[in-house]
Design a protein around this motif. Structure first.
Motif, PDB file in Angstrom:
ATOM      1  N   GLY A  82       0.809  -1.211   0.000  1.00  0.00           N
ATOM      2  CA  GLY A  82       0.000   0.000   0.000  1.00  0.00           C
ATOM      3  C   GLY A  82       0.843   1.260   0.000  1.00  0.00           C
ATOM      4  O   GLY A  82       1.667   1.496  -0.881  1.00  0.00           O
ATOM      5  N   PHE A  83       0.653   2.093   1.035  1.00  0.00           N
ATOM      6  CA  PHE A  83       1.388   3.352   1.156  1.00  0.00           C
ATOM      7  C   PHE A  83       2.411   3.275   2.294  1.00  0.00           C
ATOM      8  O   PHE A  83       2.724   4.275   2.935  1.00  0.00           O
ATOM      9  CB  PHE A  83       0.409   4.500   1.415  1.00  0.00           C
ATOM     10  N   GLU A  84       2.938   2.069   2.517  1.00  0.00           N
ATOM     11  CA  GLU A  84       3.842   1.836   3.629  1.00  0.00           C
ATOM     12  C   GLU A  84       5.110   2.672   3.523  1.00  0.00           C
ATOM     13  O   GLU A  84       5.674   3.099   4.536  1.00  0.00           O
ATOM     14  CB  GLU A  84       4.200   0.349   3.684  1.00  0.00           C
ATOM     15  N   GLN A  85       5.584   2.911   2.293  1.00  0.00           N
ATOM     16  CA  GLN A  85       6.837   3.624   2.119  1.00  0.00           C
ATOM     17  C   GLN A  85       6.675   5.139   2.184  1.00  0.00           C
ATOM     18  O   GLN A  85       7.660   5.866   2.080  1.00  0.00           O
ATOM     19  CB  GLN A  85       7.463   3.224   0.782  1.00  0.00           C
ATOM     20  N   SER A  86       5.461   5.615   2.328  1.00  0.00           N
ATOM     21  CA  SER A  86       5.235   7.053   2.447  1.00  0.00           C
ATOM     22  C   SER A  86       5.642   7.529   3.839  1.00  0.00           C
ATOM     23  O   SER A  86       5.692   6.756   4.800  1.00  0.00           O
ATOM     24  CB  SER A  86       3.768   7.391   2.191  1.00  0.00           C
ATOM     25  N   LEU A 138      -2.051  12.425   6.120  1.00  0.00           N
ATOM     26  CA  LEU A 138      -2.845  13.194   5.166  1.00  0.00           C
ATOM     27  C   LEU A 138      -3.733  12.274   4.337  1.00  0.00           C
ATOM     28  O   LEU A 138      -4.914  12.564   4.120  1.00  0.00           O
ATOM     29  CB  LEU A 138      -1.922  14.006   4.264  1.00  0.00           C
ATOM     30  N   LEU A 139      -3.158  11.152   3.890  1.00  0.00           N
ATOM     31  CA  LEU A 139      -3.941  10.191   3.102  1.00  0.00           C
ATOM     32  C   LEU A 139      -5.072   9.588   3.930  1.00  0.00           C
ATOM     33  O   LEU A 139      -6.182   9.387   3.423  1.00  0.00           O
ATOM     34  CB  LEU A 139      -3.028   9.085   2.566  1.00  0.00           C
ATOM     35  N   PHE A 140      -4.792   9.301   5.200  1.00  0.00           N
ATOM     36  CA  PHE A 140      -5.839   8.754   6.069  1.00  0.00           C
ATOM     37  C   PHE A 140      -7.004   9.732   6.187  1.00  0.00           C
ATOM     38  O   PHE A 140      -8.172   9.347   6.072  1.00  0.00           O
ATOM     39  CB  PHE A 140      -5.271   8.450   7.451  1.00  0.00           C
ATOM     40  N   ILE A 145      -7.039   1.290   8.124  1.00  0.00           N
ATOM     41  CA  ILE A 145      -6.369   0.691   9.285  1.00  0.00           C
ATOM     42  C   ILE A 145      -4.868   0.578   9.039  1.00  0.00           C
ATOM     43  O   ILE A 145      -4.051   0.881   9.913  1.00  0.00           O
ATOM     44  CB  ILE A 145      -6.981  -0.683   9.600  1.00  0.00           C
ATOM     45  N   HIS A 146      -4.491   0.168   7.817  1.00  0.00           N
ATOM     46  CA  HIS A 146      -3.075  -0.001   7.511  1.00  0.00           C
ATOM     47  C   HIS A 146      -2.338   1.334   7.430  1.00  0.00           C
ATOM     48  O   HIS A 146      -1.109   1.371   7.568  1.00  0.00           O
ATOM     49  CB  HIS A 146      -2.916  -0.766   6.193  1.00  0.00           C
ATOM     50  N   LEU A 147      -3.070   2.419   7.198  1.00  0.00           N
ATOM     51  CA  LEU A 147      -2.417   3.730   7.155  1.00  0.00           C
ATOM     52  C   LEU A 147      -1.994   4.214   8.542  1.00  0.00           C
ATOM     53  O   LEU A 147      -1.118   5.069   8.659  1.00  0.00           O
ATOM     54  CB  LEU A 147      -3.350   4.765   6.513  1.00  0.00           C
TER      55      LEU A 147
END
Length: 325
Positions: free
Chosen positions: A29-33, A40-42, A97-99
């Motif tokens: 997903g966006f783990e590397q952000s 912000l994405l959340f 949740i993952h964010l």
């Protein structure tokens, strides 16, 4: 020189087919952000998810409770909103949740379940959009026989057909996605278990599964598209030949709304399931995945329903009853 019989390789091949060392997947997903970017994405995705749920829930409520919206068009609209609610709920809450957590793992069974639900709802929505185009064709080109052709029983059967086709097709796609064992990397470069990415992680040659899914995508996506294009081509010919200028404007508005929904949904789905894997990558997959998992379900009510005067009137009546209560 020692020659081994051909049968000596069979046990190893059988073991490859029957064994899988992967018991869970990691949704990158966006783990590397950066943490600020994920925050912000959340906030953004939570707002979009809440908005989509609220708008589709409102449409679902008024189309199923307002007696003035008893035409087949609103019957189909209600079911489209229900499919959109199911679609975004299958993928977006997990992404949220993952964010905010560090654990991005999902079990093998959870990944299979999520993929099946995405297949089921996505295929059902493809078929339903085609039936909605046919409904507009009958309403405009055969208005005198509309009530007889599109009776409540017929509409219910068409909606049931879309669900059954989605369920059956989902079983086939699920089998093709998980027919090979998984003993390679278990990192999925997306925020949900998307079939082409999961198949690429399987052992052996994934090309057979990818080819069958490509053929299935042609049937599921292009066949309804042919019905949609044919319906609207006849609608266009009909309204240009006999409608007044004011009638043309109203009809064009309704048809343009539906075609906008179709273009959004079909374009993103075709990119995900009808492109060679060599043209894919995390930077390309995620935007299109976001388009058909959250942007399209959020835009459907605004594009297709909120521009309709009858829908606006029904919403006003619903809000008025709520205020009185």
């Amino acid at each position: 020189m020692l020659f081994l019989p051909p049968s000596s390789n069979r046990p190893q091949a059988a073991d490859l087919r029957n064994s899988s060392t992967v018991t869970e997947f990691v949704l990158v997903g966006f783990e590397q952000s950066s943490p600020s970017t994920r925050a912000l994405l959340f906030t953004l995705f939570l707002a979009l998810y809440s908005l989509a749920m609220a708008m589709n829930g409102l449409i679902l409520f008024i189309t199923w409770t307002d007696p003035r919206l008893n035409s087949p068009m609103y019957f189909f609209l209600g079911h489209l909103s229900f499919l959109d609610i199911c679609f975004i709920t299958t993928t977006i809450p997990q992404m949220l949740i993952h964010l905010v957590t560090k654990n991005h793992t999902v079990s093998f069974a959870s990944c299979m379940t999520q993929m099946y639900l995405v297949f089921l709802v996505g295929v059902a929505e493809c078929i339903l959009l085609a039936f909605m185009a046919y409904d507009r064709y009958v309403a405009i080109c055969h208005p005198l026989n509309y009530a007889q052709i599109m009776s409540h029983q017929v509409c219910a059967r068409l909606v049931l057909t879309s669900w059954i086709f989605g369920m059956v097709n989902g079983v086939f796609l699920e089998y093709m996605s998980f027919r090979n064992p998984f003993c390679k990397d278990n990192h999925i470069e997306n925020f949900f278990c998307e079939a082409p990415i999961v198949i690429a992680l399987s052992c052996g040659d994934p090309q057979f599964s990818m080819k069958l899914i490509f053929v299935d995508a042609i049937v599921v996506l292009l066949s309804p598209m042919v019905l949609i294009v044919t319906s609207y081509a006849r609608i266009l010919a009909s309204i240009l030949s006999r409608a007044s200028s004011s009638g043309r404007g109203k009809t064009f508005s309704t048809c343009a709304s539906h075609l906008t929904v179709v273009v959004f949904f079909y374009t993103s789905a075709m990119f995900s399931y009808m492109n060679p894997r060599s043209t894919h990558g995390p930077d390309k997959d995620k935007p299109f995945s976001l388009l058909y998992t959250i942007i399209t379900p959020m835009c459907n009510p605004m594009i297709y329903s909120f521009r309709n005067k009858e829908m606006k009137g029904a919403m006003g009546r619903a809000l008025g009853r709520a205020n009185l209560a």
